[in-house]
Motif scaffolding. Structure first.
Motif, PDB file in Angstrom:
ATOM      1  N   ALA A  56      42.750  40.639  39.968  1.00  0.00           N
ATOM      2  CA  ALA A  56      43.157  39.521  40.825  1.00  0.00           C
ATOM      3  C   ALA A  56      42.595  38.161  40.396  1.00  0.00           C
ATOM      4  O   ALA A  56      43.357  37.182  40.331  1.00  0.00           O
ATOM      5  CB  ALA A  56      42.785  39.830  42.271  1.00  0.00           C
ATOM      6  N   PRO A  57      41.299  38.026  40.093  1.00  0.00           N
ATOM      7  CA  PRO A  57      40.810  36.701  39.685  1.00  0.00           C
ATOM      8  C   PRO A  57      41.459  36.190  38.405  1.00  0.00           C
ATOM      9  O   PRO A  57      41.595  34.982  38.216  1.00  0.00           O
ATOM     10  CB  PRO A  57      39.302  36.925  39.487  1.00  0.00           C
ATOM     11  N   ALA A  58      41.883  37.100  37.537  1.00  0.00           N
ATOM     12  CA  ALA A  58      42.474  36.715  36.253  1.00  0.00           C
ATOM     13  C   ALA A  58      43.961  36.381  36.358  1.00  0.00           C
ATOM     14  O   ALA A  58      44.543  35.873  35.395  1.00  0.00           O
ATOM     15  CB  ALA A  58      42.270  37.828  35.229  1.00  0.00           C
ATOM     16  N   ASN A  59      44.566  36.648  37.517  1.00  0.00           N
ATOM     17  CA  ASN A  59      46.012  36.443  37.675  1.00  0.00           C
ATOM     18  C   ASN A  59      46.304  35.686  38.965  1.00  0.00           C
ATOM     19  O   ASN A  59      46.854  36.249  39.929  1.00  0.00           O
ATOM     20  CB  ASN A  59      46.729  37.790  37.670  1.00  0.00           C
ATOM     21  N   PRO A  60      45.981  34.408  39.029  1.00  0.00           N
ATOM     22  CA  PRO A  60      46.198  33.640  40.267  1.00  0.00           C
ATOM     23  C   PRO A  60      47.658  33.468  40.640  1.00  0.00           C
ATOM     24  O   PRO A  60      47.962  33.080  41.769  1.00  0.00           O
ATOM     25  CB  PRO A  60      45.542  32.287  39.948  1.00  0.00           C
ATOM     26  N   GLN A  61      48.564  33.784  39.703  1.00  0.00           N
ATOM     27  CA  GLN A  61      49.994  33.645  39.962  1.00  0.00           C
ATOM     28  C   GLN A  61      50.573  34.843  40.706  1.00  0.00           C
ATOM     29  O   GLN A  61      51.765  34.878  41.001  1.00  0.00           O
ATOM     30  CB  GLN A  61      50.757  33.431  38.649  1.00  0.00           C
ATOM     31  N   GLU A  82      34.169  39.536  45.696  1.00  0.00           N
ATOM     32  CA  GLU A  82      33.497  38.237  45.823  1.00  0.00           C
ATOM     33  C   GLU A  82      32.743  37.889  44.550  1.00  0.00           C
ATOM     34  O   GLU A  82      32.789  36.741  44.078  1.00  0.00           O
ATOM     35  CB  GLU A  82      32.557  38.260  47.019  1.00  0.00           C
ATOM     36  N   ALA A  83      32.051  38.865  43.981  1.00  0.00           N
ATOM     37  CA  ALA A  83      31.303  38.619  42.751  1.00  0.00           C
ATOM     38  C   ALA A  83      32.228  38.250  41.596  1.00  0.00           C
ATOM     39  O   ALA A  83      31.931  37.353  40.799  1.00  0.00           O
ATOM     40  CB  ALA A  83      30.476  39.851  42.396  1.00  0.00           C
ATOM     41  N   GLU A  91      38.179  30.669  44.294  1.00  0.00           N
ATOM     42  CA  GLU A  91      38.138  31.215  45.639  1.00  0.00           C
ATOM     43  C   GLU A  91      39.026  32.465  45.692  1.00  0.00           C
ATOM     44  O   GLU A  91      40.059  32.524  44.998  1.00  0.00           O
ATOM     45  CB  GLU A  91      38.637  30.191  46.663  1.00  0.00           C
ATOM     46  N   PRO A  92      38.675  33.454  46.499  1.00  0.00           N
ATOM     47  CA  PRO A  92      39.513  34.665  46.615  1.00  0.00           C
ATOM     48  C   PRO A  92      40.728  34.423  47.507  1.00  0.00           C
ATOM     49  O   PRO A  92      40.838  34.948  48.615  1.00  0.00           O
ATOM     50  CB  PRO A  92      38.544  35.680  47.234  1.00  0.00           C
ATOM     51  N   ASP A  93      41.667  33.631  46.996  1.00  0.00           N
ATOM     52  CA  ASP A  93      42.811  33.218  47.814  1.00  0.00           C
ATOM     53  C   ASP A  93      44.093  34.000  47.507  1.00  0.00           C
ATOM     54  O   ASP A  93      45.135  33.732  48.092  1.00  0.00           O
ATOM     55  CB  ASP A  93      43.071  31.720  47.648  1.00  0.00           C
TER      56      ASP A  93
END
Length: 218
Positions: A56-61, A82-83, A91-93
């Motif tokens: 998820a953090p690597a793919n904001p799209q 979170e880490a 941000e974890p959006d």
């Protein structure tokens, strides 16, 4: 793998902006929970969240939903996510965690809650025949997934269990899915998009080959 009780999990999850406590209240509304309208992918049985923490953090799209049965598991998943987002400087959006009985997913997600892909990683093989209907890849479950997958949507499945893999190939064909790729030794493929899960690494250390497939809804 049984998770130990985490006395802190409930309090932390209740304070977590990306955790949903009562998923059935959001039937038909999951897309509205994300700040951006974009494709959604769903992991069933997300465990400690290490797969999603890498994805998820690597793919904001892409927006992601992680589902597991109990807070006991999702507490560590919340911390791992979170880490990962802190490390990525984001941000974890584009992530949501929720606890639900996946066998009753239709009570919480419907045709308005479309997803592009469903990940099923190392689910319980339920080896006894009388328990086969509880498998996450059983046709009874696949019919539920068909209600939320977009046309041409995909299921990505990994397992260490030979019998479950063989049966799942039959289940998918029976339910109108087309297997586009399969392997009986995932590590040998060296797929650049493969994210090893905690269970996967454990099985590989034991010399157990990982079976995987990708199937599209026809």
């Amino acid at each position: 793998m049984r998770m130990r009780y985490k006395p802190w999990a409930t309090k932390e999850l209740d304070a977590c902006p990306f955790f949903i406590r009562h998923p059935e209240q959001y039937l038909g509304k999951w897309h509205s929970l994300f700040p951006r309208s974009q494709p959604v992918e769903l992991e069933l049985g997300c465990g400690k969240g290490l797969f999603l923490a890498a994805l998820a953090p690597a793919n904001p799209q892409v927006n992601y939903i992680g589902v597991d049965l109990k807070d006991t598991v999702l507490g560590p998943a919340k911390r791992n996510l979170e880490a990962a987002y802190r490390e990525a400087g984001r941000e974890p959006d584009n992530i949501i965690l929720t606890a639900m009985n996946i066998e009753r997913i239709a009570d919480s997600m419907g045709p308005e809650d479309t997803v592009q892909r469903i990940y099923i990683n190392f689910c319980n093989p339920w080896p006894k025949k009388k328990h086969h209907k509880r498998r996450l890849t059983h046709p009874r479950q696949l019919e539920n997934y068909k209600k939320i997958l977009v046309p041409g949507g995909e299921i990505a499945f990994k397992t260490d269990d030979d019998d479950l893999f063989a049966d799942t190939l039959e289940y998918l064909a029976e339910s109108g899915f087309v297997v586009t790729e399969k392997t009986y030794d995932l590590r040998a493929l060296n797929r650049p998009d493969d994210i090893p899960t905690e269970h996967e690494l454990m099985f590989v250390e034991r010399g157990i080959k990982i079976k995987a497939l990708w199937a599209k809804l026809a």
